[in-house]
Motif scaffolding. Structure first.
Motif, PDB file in Angstrom:
ATOM      1  N   THR A  70      26.989  33.241  42.064  1.00 13.33           N
ATOM      2  CA  THR A  70      26.696  34.543  41.455  1.00 13.33           C
ATOM      3  C   THR A  70      27.782  35.589  41.703  1.00 13.33           C
ATOM      4  OG1 THR A  70      24.428  33.986  42.093  1.00 13.33           O
ATOM      5  CG2 THR A  70      24.801  36.155  41.107  1.00 13.33           C
ATOM      6  N   ASN A  71      28.253  35.687  42.943  1.00  9.96           N
ATOM      7  CA  ASN A  71      29.268  36.716  43.243  1.00  9.96           C
ATOM      8  C   ASN A  71      30.544  36.476  42.443  1.00  9.96           C
ATOM      9  OD1 ASN A  71      27.701  38.050  45.167  1.00  9.96           O
ATOM     10  ND2 ASN A  71      28.518  36.845  46.876  1.00  9.96           N
ATOM     11  N   THR A  77      30.006  36.898  38.642  1.00  9.08           N
ATOM     12  CA  THR A  77      29.898  38.323  38.299  1.00  9.08           C
ATOM     13  C   THR A  77      31.274  38.992  38.338  1.00  9.08           C
ATOM     14  OG1 THR A  77      27.694  38.338  39.280  1.00  9.08           O
ATOM     15  CG2 THR A  77      28.703  40.484  38.902  1.00  9.08           C
ATOM     16  N   ALA A  78      32.067  38.629  39.340  1.00 14.61           N
ATOM     17  CA  ALA A  78      33.411  39.226  39.460  1.00 14.61           C
ATOM     18  C   ALA A  78      34.270  38.839  38.248  1.00 14.61           C
ATOM     19  CB  ALA A  78      34.067  38.763  40.758  1.00 14.61           C
ATOM     20  N   ASP A 103      32.665  32.098  49.970  1.00 11.32           N
ATOM     21  CA  ASP A 103      31.502  32.755  49.369  1.00 11.32           C
ATOM     22  C   ASP A 103      30.289  31.868  49.663  1.00 11.32           C
ATOM     23  OD1 ASP A 103      30.411  34.802  47.534  1.00 11.32           O
ATOM     24  OD2 ASP A 103      30.015  33.075  46.252  1.00 11.32           O
ATOM     25  N   GLY A 140      26.727  40.446  48.917  1.00  7.02           N
ATOM     26  CA  GLY A 140      26.910  40.518  47.470  1.00  7.02           C
ATOM     27  C   GLY A 140      25.603  40.560  46.704  1.00  7.02           C
ATOM     28  N   CYS A 141      25.478  39.671  45.734  1.00 10.84           N
ATOM     29  CA  CYS A 141      24.347  39.715  44.812  1.00 10.84           C
ATOM     30  C   CYS A 141      23.077  39.183  45.478  1.00 10.84           C
ATOM     31  CB  CYS A 141      24.666  38.893  43.569  1.00 10.84           C
ATOM     32  SG  CYS A 141      26.131  39.516  42.711  1.00 10.84           S
ATOM     33  N   VAL A 184      31.162  41.669  45.440  1.00 12.27           N
ATOM     34  CA  VAL A 184      31.821  41.527  44.131  1.00 12.27           C
ATOM     35  C   VAL A 184      32.995  42.504  44.038  1.00 12.27           C
ATOM     36  CG1 VAL A 184      31.531  41.768  41.634  1.00 12.27           C
ATOM     37  CG2 VAL A 184      29.732  40.666  43.000  1.00 12.27           C
ATOM     38  N   ASP A 185      32.816  43.719  44.557  1.00  4.27           N
ATOM     39  CA  ASP A 185      33.926  44.684  44.559  1.00  4.27           C
ATOM     40  C   ASP A 185      35.069  44.169  45.420  1.00  4.27           C
ATOM     41  OD1 ASP A 185      32.506  46.445  42.974  1.00  4.27           O
ATOM     42  OD2 ASP A 185      31.576  47.439  44.688  1.00  4.27           O
ATOM     43  N   THR A 207      32.214  36.352  51.764  1.00  6.66           N
ATOM     44  CA  THR A 207      31.238  37.046  50.931  1.00  6.66           C
ATOM     45  C   THR A 207      29.941  36.245  50.938  1.00  6.66           C
ATOM     46  OG1 THR A 207      32.199  35.942  48.999  1.00  6.66           O
ATOM     47  CG2 THR A 207      32.953  38.174  49.472  1.00  6.66           C
ATOM     48  N   ARG A 238      33.107  40.650  35.152  1.00  2.92           N
ATOM     49  CA  ARG A 238      33.468  42.071  35.171  1.00  2.92           C
ATOM     50  C   ARG A 238      34.947  42.278  34.864  1.00  2.92           C
ATOM     51  NH1 ARG A 238      32.549  45.315  40.605  1.00  2.92           N
ATOM     52  NH2 ARG A 238      30.399  44.729  40.195  1.00  2.92           N
TER      53      ARG A 238
END
Ligand code: BDR
Ligand code: CA
Length: 315
Positions: free
Chosen positions: A131-132, A135-136, A9, A68-69, A107-108, A36, A139
């Motif tokens: 951040t990615n 956030t993952a 990432d 990603g973000c 993130v998905d 990512t 979530r």
């Protein structure tokens, strides 16, 4: 042994780019499930493009790259063109890469990949603002079951800060994400400035890299020749710290590094010290031991590894 599954990432960034080369040079040890990208050194549009360029240069247009973000979890974005140049990878000429950008949001991708993976089988390697990954996890915290380890570049103890007096850039940009990642409960190996400032890209080392004589090594030498300018002036050192490749180097050769398990807590509120990582190296608190903090590296061994791996790409 089967190669270790990793998701990188990143926010290239010349040093992120070298970390990617190192990862792509080691298919027997590392299976890169995807790369990512996140807003960091430069905006997201550029970090995803730069990542795809590096895959092209490495002859890996089959790599799966996700955007990603485009900004931190709670704060406004901060970038670092003054270090990395306007492209983020100044030193190499920009081109339109063949490696495609996947449609799925990073993130998905992280959530879906970890959801589908067996317990403890995937290593996450964040080399930019987290951040990615933060956030993952926020979530879907259940994804952590699939995480074997996180190997991050982020934070500082003895070295102080590089973007503020007390904070390292990746943590400063998104301290809220770093807090989630460092407290996620899975094993974390953290590379901070204390160790990355020990692997300086001196003239001799860059010359050795150029001497390898292939496209990937040339791109590395070109980027490092640009990258060292800001830091050599700032620190009066002979070369720039090669931060992000420490993560992949640890995965390939952990014996090159010295680490200590301790607590790392992230400052998320103070205006003065936002993004500071309070590393309890001497165990003076009873805070939980949430990271393996890296504090020393065999710098010659690190550059030997880098040169050897870059040579893997052929002549
Ligand atoms: C980190 O910040 C960025 O400038 C580098 O790519 C590295 O990830 C070092 O503080
Ligand atoms: Ca980075």
């Amino acid at each position: 042994m089967a190669p270790r599954k990793v998701i990188i990432d990143c926010d290239p960034g010349q040093d992120d780019a070298v970390a990617l080369f190192l990862a792509m040079s080691a298919p027997d040890e590392l299976e890169v499930l995807g790369v990512t990208t996140v807003a960091g050194n430069v905006p997201l549009e550029l970090t995803q493009r730069n990542t795809r360029m590096m895959c092209d240069i490495a002859g890996r247009p089959d790599m799966r790259v996700y955007a990603g973000c485009d900004k931190p979890m709670q704060l406004e974005a901060i970038t670092a063109e003054y270090i990395h140049g306007n492209t983020g990878i100044d030193g190499v000429d920009v081109f339109d890469p063949e490696t495609p950008l996947q449609e799925t949001h990073a993130v998905d991708f992280i959530v879906e990949t970890l959801r589908a993976a067996e317990e403890g089988t995937v290593t996450l390697v964040p080399t930019g603002p987290m951040t990615n990954i933060g956030t993952a996890i926020k979530r879907d915290p259940g994804i952590l079951d699939a995480v074997d380890r996180i190997v991050s570049m982020g934070g500082a103890m003895r070295e102080g800060g590089n973007r503020s007096p007390s904070a390292e850039f990746n943590v400063l940009v998104d301290p809220h994400a770093a807090e989630i990642v460092y407290n996620c409960g899975r094993p974390v190996t953290a590379m901070g400035l204390d160790v990355t400032h020990q692997v300086l890209s001196t003239r001799e080392r860059v010359a050795r890299i150029r001497g390898v004589g292939n496209k990937v090594a040339d791109a590395t030498a070109d980027m490092l020749s640009f990258f060292h300018r800001y830091d050599t002036k700032k620190y009066g050192s002979e070369g720039a710290p090669l931060h992000d490749p420490c993560t992949v180097a640890w995965l390939l050769r952990p014996d090159l590094f010295e680490t200590k398990v301790c607590n790392l807590s992230v400052e998320t509120t103070s205006e003065l010290t936002l993004g500071h990582t309070a590393v309890d190296f001497w165990h003076v608190t009873d805070r939980p031991h949430n990271v393996e903090w890296t504090y020393a590296v065999d710098a010659e061994g690190f550059y030997d590894l880098l040169v050897e791996r870059l040579a893997w790409f052929g002549g």
